[in-house]
Design an enzyme around this catalytic site. Structure first.
Site, PDB file in Angstrom:
ATOM      1  N   GLY A  59      -4.342  -5.160 -34.993  1.00 50.68           N
ATOM      2  CA  GLY A  59      -4.318  -6.364 -34.183  1.00 50.68           C
ATOM      3  C   GLY A  59      -4.046  -7.591 -35.031  1.00 50.68           C
ATOM      4  N   PRO A 157      -4.972  15.934 -39.725  1.00 54.17           N
ATOM      5  CG  PRO A 157      -6.968  16.621 -38.752  1.00 54.17           C
ATOM      6  CD  PRO A 157      -5.904  17.068 -39.702  1.00 54.17           C
ATOM      7  N   GLY A 159      -6.931   9.271 -41.066  1.00 55.66           N
ATOM      8  CA  GLY A 159      -7.460   8.029 -40.519  1.00 55.66           C
ATOM      9  C   GLY A 159      -6.987   6.867 -41.364  1.00 55.66           C
ATOM     10  CB  CYS A 160      -5.834   3.930 -41.139  1.00 48.36           C
ATOM     11  SG  CYS A 160      -5.204   2.421 -41.914  1.00 48.36           S
ATOM     12  CG  HIS A 202      -1.906   6.361 -44.624  1.00 47.80           C
ATOM     13  ND1 HIS A 202      -2.427   6.816 -43.433  1.00 47.80           N
ATOM     14  CD2 HIS A 202      -2.450   5.131 -44.806  1.00 47.80           C
ATOM     15  CE1 HIS A 202      -3.240   5.900 -42.928  1.00 47.80           C
ATOM     16  NE2 HIS A 202      -3.274   4.870 -43.755  1.00 47.80           N
ATOM     17  CD  GLU A 203      -2.780   3.501 -48.400  1.00 45.01           C
ATOM     18  OE1 GLU A 203      -2.579   2.294 -48.155  1.00 45.01           O
ATOM     19  OE2 GLU A 203      -3.727   4.139 -47.906  1.00 45.01           O
ATOM     20  CG  HIS A 206      -0.784   0.342 -44.646  1.00 41.31           C
ATOM     21  ND1 HIS A 206      -1.264  -0.180 -43.456  1.00 41.31           N
ATOM     22  CD2 HIS A 206      -1.602   1.379 -44.951  1.00 41.31           C
ATOM     23  CE1 HIS A 206      -2.325   0.513 -43.069  1.00 41.31           C
ATOM     24  NE2 HIS A 206      -2.539   1.466 -43.947  1.00 41.31           N
TER      25      HIS A 206
END
EC number: 3.5.1.88
Length: 231
Positions: A59, A157, A159-160, A202-203, A206
């Site tokens: 968000g 799986p 997460g973050c 994953h990183e 970002h």
């Protein structure tokens, strides 16, 4: 330091639902009041400034910005060293295995990654073997780029810290190579497979303003505390 203002409000159309509740207000939710002590602290100390000591949550506009490269004159400078120090501090305090600069409110191409033995031991031997988990020491990369070495997709799986309390199954390439600079400006090349490759991908996402929820199997999206709600 890039300061991000509030998102623009949508156009107001007479007679539309926007008169009663704008879409932005619906996204923002009800007004959040600060405690008296939090108000005093903010009044005396001012608003927190990036790099934050906390992890930005989904968000926050900074998580959707494409991160800018670190300029050559910034390498080995005090601001970059402060950023790296804060990233490592927060990553270790949170017990996570990777963190990007945007997650601390700084839209620059900087990553910190570390998978120590103590975190590895939290997983069962069966899971370690299944997910190809191996520990690795702290690595910090500036202006990294990614090359796929093995394009087979493996789904597990993940997460973050920026989507706290949730996880989902996400497909990732089996093996990748990441290259960039260390905080002193020295070249770094790192080839990885299995779980380490997943952490890297994953990183890297970002830095492109991408979160795991953009690539997940939506049917597996899970609140980690759902059982507590039913107790």
């Amino acid at each position: 330091m890039l300061l991000l203002g509030r998102l623009p409000r949508p156009a107001w159309v007479p007679g539309s639902r926007a008169q009663r509740c704008s879409s932005l207000a619906a996204l923002e939710g009800p007004a959040r009041t600060r405690s008296y002590w939090r108000y005093l602290r903010r009044l005396v100390c001012g608003a927190p400034q990036p790099p934050y000591a906390h992890v930005c949550q989904v968000g926050d506009p900074v998580l959707r910005v494409v991160a800018a490269p670190v300029e050559p004159e910034q390498l080995a400078g005090p601001e970059l060293q402060r950023l790296v120090g804060r990233m490592v501090q927060v990553m270790r305090r949170r017990g996570c295995v990777g963190l990007s600069a945007p997650q601390l409110g700084v839209p620059l191409q900087v990553l910190a990654l570390e998978f120590p033995d103590k975190l590895l031991r939290a997983f069962s031997p069966r899971l370690r073997e299944l997910r190809q988990m191996e520990p690795f020491p702290l690595r910090v990369l500036v202006n990294p780029s990614l090359r796929v070495l093995d394009s087979r997709l493996v789904t597990f799986p993940e997460g973050c810290e920026s989507v706290a309390g949730f996880l989902a199954c996400v497909p990732r390439f089996q093996a990748v190579q990441i290259s960039g600079l260390d905080p002193k400006g020295e070249p770094v090349v790192w080839s990885a497979s299995g779980w380490t490759a997943r952490i890297i991908q994953h990183e890297m996402d970002h830095l492109q303003g991408c979160l795991f929820i953009d690539k997940m199997d939506s049917g597996t999206f899970t609140n980690l505390h759902w059982m507590e709600v039913n107790d």
